[in-house]
Motif scaffolding. Structure first.
Motif, PDB file in Angstrom:
ATOM      1  N   TYR A  77       0.842  -1.185   0.000  1.00 34.54           N
ATOM      2  CA  TYR A  77       0.000   0.000   0.000  1.00 34.54           C
ATOM      3  C   TYR A  77       0.884   1.245   0.000  1.00 34.54           C
ATOM      4  O   TYR A  77       2.002   1.232   0.504  1.00 34.54           O
ATOM      5  CB  TYR A  77      -0.888   0.025   1.241  1.00 34.54           C
ATOM      6  CG  TYR A  77      -1.808  -1.159   1.354  1.00 34.54           C
ATOM      7  CD1 TYR A  77      -1.454  -2.262   2.131  1.00 34.54           C
ATOM      8  CD2 TYR A  77      -3.022  -1.183   0.690  1.00 34.54           C
ATOM      9  CE1 TYR A  77      -2.298  -3.356   2.231  1.00 34.54           C
ATOM     10  CE2 TYR A  77      -3.870  -2.274   0.785  1.00 34.54           C
ATOM     11  CZ  TYR A  77      -3.494  -3.359   1.561  1.00 34.54           C
ATOM     12  OH  TYR A  77      -4.332  -4.444   1.658  1.00 34.54           O
ATOM     13  N   LEU A  78       0.333   2.321  -0.542  1.00 35.47           N
ATOM     14  CA  LEU A  78       0.957   3.627  -0.437  1.00 35.47           C
ATOM     15  C   LEU A  78      -0.125   4.596   0.025  1.00 35.47           C
ATOM     16  O   LEU A  78      -1.018   4.950  -0.756  1.00 35.47           O
ATOM     17  CB  LEU A  78       1.569   4.082  -1.764  1.00 35.47           C
ATOM     18  CG  LEU A  78       2.333   5.395  -1.696  1.00 35.47           C
ATOM     19  CD1 LEU A  78       3.613   5.224  -0.848  1.00 35.47           C
ATOM     20  CD2 LEU A  78       2.703   5.902  -3.084  1.00 35.47           C
ATOM     21  N   GLN A  79      -0.037   4.981   1.282  1.00 36.51           N
ATOM     22  CA  GLN A  79      -0.962   5.976   1.832  1.00 36.51           C
ATOM     23  C   GLN A  79      -0.392   7.346   1.529  1.00 36.51           C
ATOM     24  O   GLN A  79       0.725   7.658   1.957  1.00 36.51           O
ATOM     25  CB  GLN A  79      -1.132   5.772   3.333  1.00 36.51           C
ATOM     26  CG  GLN A  79      -2.039   6.797   3.993  1.00 36.51           C
ATOM     27  CD  GLN A  79      -3.478   6.688   3.541  1.00 36.51           C
ATOM     28  OE1 GLN A  79      -4.027   5.594   3.444  1.00 36.51           O
ATOM     29  NE2 GLN A  79      -4.103   7.820   3.253  1.00 36.51           N
ATOM     30  N   MET A  80      -1.149   8.147   0.811  1.00 35.31           N
ATOM     31  CA  MET A  80      -0.680   9.468   0.394  1.00 35.31           C
ATOM     32  C   MET A  80      -1.576  10.523   1.023  1.00 35.31           C
ATOM     33  O   MET A  80      -2.781  10.572   0.752  1.00 35.31           O
ATOM     34  CB  MET A  80      -0.723   9.581  -1.133  1.00 35.31           C
ATOM     35  CG  MET A  80       0.055   8.476  -1.845  1.00 35.31           C
ATOM     36  SD  MET A  80       0.152   8.716  -3.632  1.00 35.31           S
ATOM     37  CE  MET A  80      -1.571   8.546  -4.073  1.00 35.31           C
ATOM     38  N   ASN A  81      -0.985  11.350   1.877  1.00 34.81           N
ATOM     39  CA  ASN A  81      -1.710  12.416   2.562  1.00 34.81           C
ATOM     40  C   ASN A  81      -1.171  13.778   2.139  1.00 34.81           C
ATOM     41  O   ASN A  81      -0.075  13.870   1.576  1.00 34.81           O
ATOM     42  CB  ASN A  81      -1.576  12.253   4.070  1.00 34.81           C
ATOM     43  CG  ASN A  81      -2.146  10.942   4.576  1.00 34.81           C
ATOM     44  OD1 ASN A  81      -3.143  10.442   4.059  1.00 34.81           O
ATOM     45  ND2 ASN A  81      -1.508  10.384   5.606  1.00 34.81           N
ATOM     46  N   SER A  82      -1.925  14.809   2.428  1.00 36.33           N
ATOM     47  CA  SER A  82      -1.505  16.185   2.124  1.00 36.33           C
ATOM     48  C   SER A  82      -1.028  16.297   0.686  1.00 36.33           C
ATOM     49  O   SER A  82       0.050  16.857   0.411  1.00 36.33           O
ATOM     50  CB  SER A  82      -0.400  16.628   3.095  1.00 36.33           C
ATOM     51  OG  SER A  82      -0.837  16.546   4.430  1.00 36.33           O
ATOM     52  N   LEU A  83      -1.820  15.769  -0.219  1.00 41.58           N
ATOM     53  CA  LEU A  83      -1.410  15.725  -1.618  1.00 41.58           C
ATOM     54  C   LEU A  83      -1.306  17.115  -2.213  1.00 41.58           C
ATOM     55  O   LEU A  83      -2.077  18.024  -1.868  1.00 41.58           O
ATOM     56  CB  LEU A  83      -2.379  14.861  -2.420  1.00 41.58           C
ATOM     57  CG  LEU A  83      -2.162  13.347  -2.234  1.00 41.58           C
ATOM     58  CD1 LEU A  83      -3.397  12.570  -2.648  1.00 41.58           C
ATOM     59  CD2 LEU A  83      -0.951  12.888  -3.023  1.00 41.58           C
ATOM     60  N   LYS A  84      -0.329  17.248  -3.113  1.00 40.95           N
ATOM     61  CA  LYS A  84      -0.052  18.514  -3.776  1.00 40.95           C
ATOM     62  C   LYS A  84      -0.209  18.327  -5.286  1.00 40.95           C
ATOM     63  O   LYS A  84      -0.052  17.210  -5.795  1.00 40.95           O
ATOM     64  CB  LYS A  84       1.382  18.954  -3.471  1.00 40.95           C
ATOM     65  CG  LYS A  84       1.715  19.058  -2.001  1.00 40.95           C
ATOM     66  CD  LYS A  84       3.195  19.382  -1.812  1.00 40.95           C
ATOM     67  CE  LYS A  84       3.555  19.461  -0.345  1.00 40.95           C
ATOM     68  NZ  LYS A  84       5.000  19.779  -0.148  1.00 40.95           N
ATOM     69  N   PRO A  85      -0.444  19.415  -6.008  1.00 44.14           N
ATOM     70  CA  PRO A  85      -0.537  19.275  -7.471  1.00 44.14           C
ATOM     71  C   PRO A  85       0.696  18.629  -8.090  1.00 44.14           C
ATOM     72  O   PRO A  85       0.574  17.889  -9.078  1.00 44.14           O
ATOM     73  CB  PRO A  85      -0.702  20.727  -7.934  1.00 44.14           C
ATOM     74  CG  PRO A  85      -1.388  21.396  -6.788  1.00 44.14           C
ATOM     75  CD  PRO A  85      -0.796  20.765  -5.556  1.00 44.14           C
ATOM     76  N   GLU A  86       1.859  18.863  -7.499  1.00 41.44           N
ATOM     77  CA  GLU A  86       3.078  18.269  -8.048  1.00 41.44           C
ATOM     78  C   GLU A  86       3.188  16.765  -7.808  1.00 41.44           C
ATOM     79  O   GLU A  86       4.113  16.119  -8.305  1.00 41.44           O
ATOM     80  CB  GLU A  86       4.330  18.968  -7.497  1.00 41.44           C
ATOM     81  CG  GLU A  86       4.374  19.101  -5.996  1.00 41.44           C
ATOM     82  CD  GLU A  86       3.868  20.455  -5.511  1.00 41.44           C
ATOM     83  OE1 GLU A  86       2.822  20.935  -6.043  1.00 41.44           O
ATOM     84  OE2 GLU A  86       4.491  21.023  -4.590  1.00 41.44           O
ATOM     85  N   ASP A  87       2.248  16.196  -7.062  1.00 41.07           N
ATOM     86  CA  ASP A  87       2.198  14.733  -6.911  1.00 41.07           C
ATOM     87  C   ASP A  87       1.464  14.080  -8.082  1.00 41.07           C
ATOM     88  O   ASP A  87       1.429  12.841  -8.171  1.00 41.07           O
ATOM     89  CB  ASP A  87       1.491  14.358  -5.611  1.00 41.07           C
ATOM     90  CG  ASP A  87       2.257  14.792  -4.376  1.00 41.07           C
ATOM     91  OD1 ASP A  87       1.615  15.298  -3.434  1.00 41.07           O
ATOM     92  OD2 ASP A  87       3.492  14.625  -4.359  1.00 41.07           O
ATOM     93  N   THR A  88       0.896  14.888  -8.954  1.00 40.54           N
ATOM     94  CA  THR A  88       0.187  14.347 -10.116  1.00 40.54           C
ATOM     95  C   THR A  88       1.144  13.561 -11.004  1.00 40.54           C
ATOM     96  O   THR A  88       2.195  14.067 -11.412  1.00 40.54           O
ATOM     97  CB  THR A  88      -0.452  15.491 -10.928  1.00 40.54           C
ATOM     98  OG1 THR A  88      -1.455  16.116 -10.126  1.00 40.54           O
ATOM     99  CG2 THR A  88      -1.077  14.962 -12.215  1.00 40.54           C
ATOM    100  N   ALA A  89       0.783  12.304 -11.265  1.00 49.22           N
ATOM    101  CA  ALA A  89       1.641  11.417 -12.053  1.00 49.22           C
ATOM    102  C   ALA A  89       0.945  10.069 -12.224  1.00 49.22           C
ATOM    103  O   ALA A  89      -0.073   9.803 -11.572  1.00 49.22           O
ATOM    104  CB  ALA A  89       2.978  11.200 -11.352  1.00 49.22           C
TER     105      ALA A  89
END
Length: 116
Positions: A80-92
């Motif tokens: 699993y990859l829990q991703m919090n506090s996502l930012k636009p630069e995490d777009t991929a």
């Protein structure tokens, strides 16, 4: 045959969270170091996070430290990859990778888009 199947991607607003999953089959899952990579448009694929076969060791790219957390459940052949506090630069597109010495397998990728 070997398969890695990712799921959990989608569209989320900045500051939101997503959890990616990757389930493997056709190989001895617990022997493999598992990693998440990502590739944004026009950029090279980069390592986001990795976890040892036992799950005892993890490492993260500086850009996601403190926001992302990787885990695995070997009994379920899943990471699993829990991703919090996502930012636009995490777009991929996020890819799951399994590695054991010279053996390496990739999933098909799942799109993550962070946008208002």
């Amino acid at each position: 045959q070997v398969q890695l199947v990712e799921s959990g991607g989608g569209l989320v607003q900045p500051g939101g969270s997503l959890r990616l999953s990757c389930t493997g089959s056709g190989f001895t899952f617990s022997n493999y170091r598992m990693s998440w990579y990502r590739q944004a448009p026009g950029k090279e694929r980069e390592l986001v996070a990795a976890i040892s076969g036992s799950g005892g060791r993890t490492n993260y790219a500086d850009s996601v430290k403190g926001r992302f957390a990787m885990s695995r459940v070997n009994a379920e052949n899943t990471v699993y990859l829990q991703m919090n506090s996502l930012k636009p630069e995490d777009t991929a597109v996020y890819y799951c990778n399994a590695g054991f010495y010279t053996l390496e397998y990739w999933g098909q990728g799942t799109q993550v888009t962070v946008s208002p």
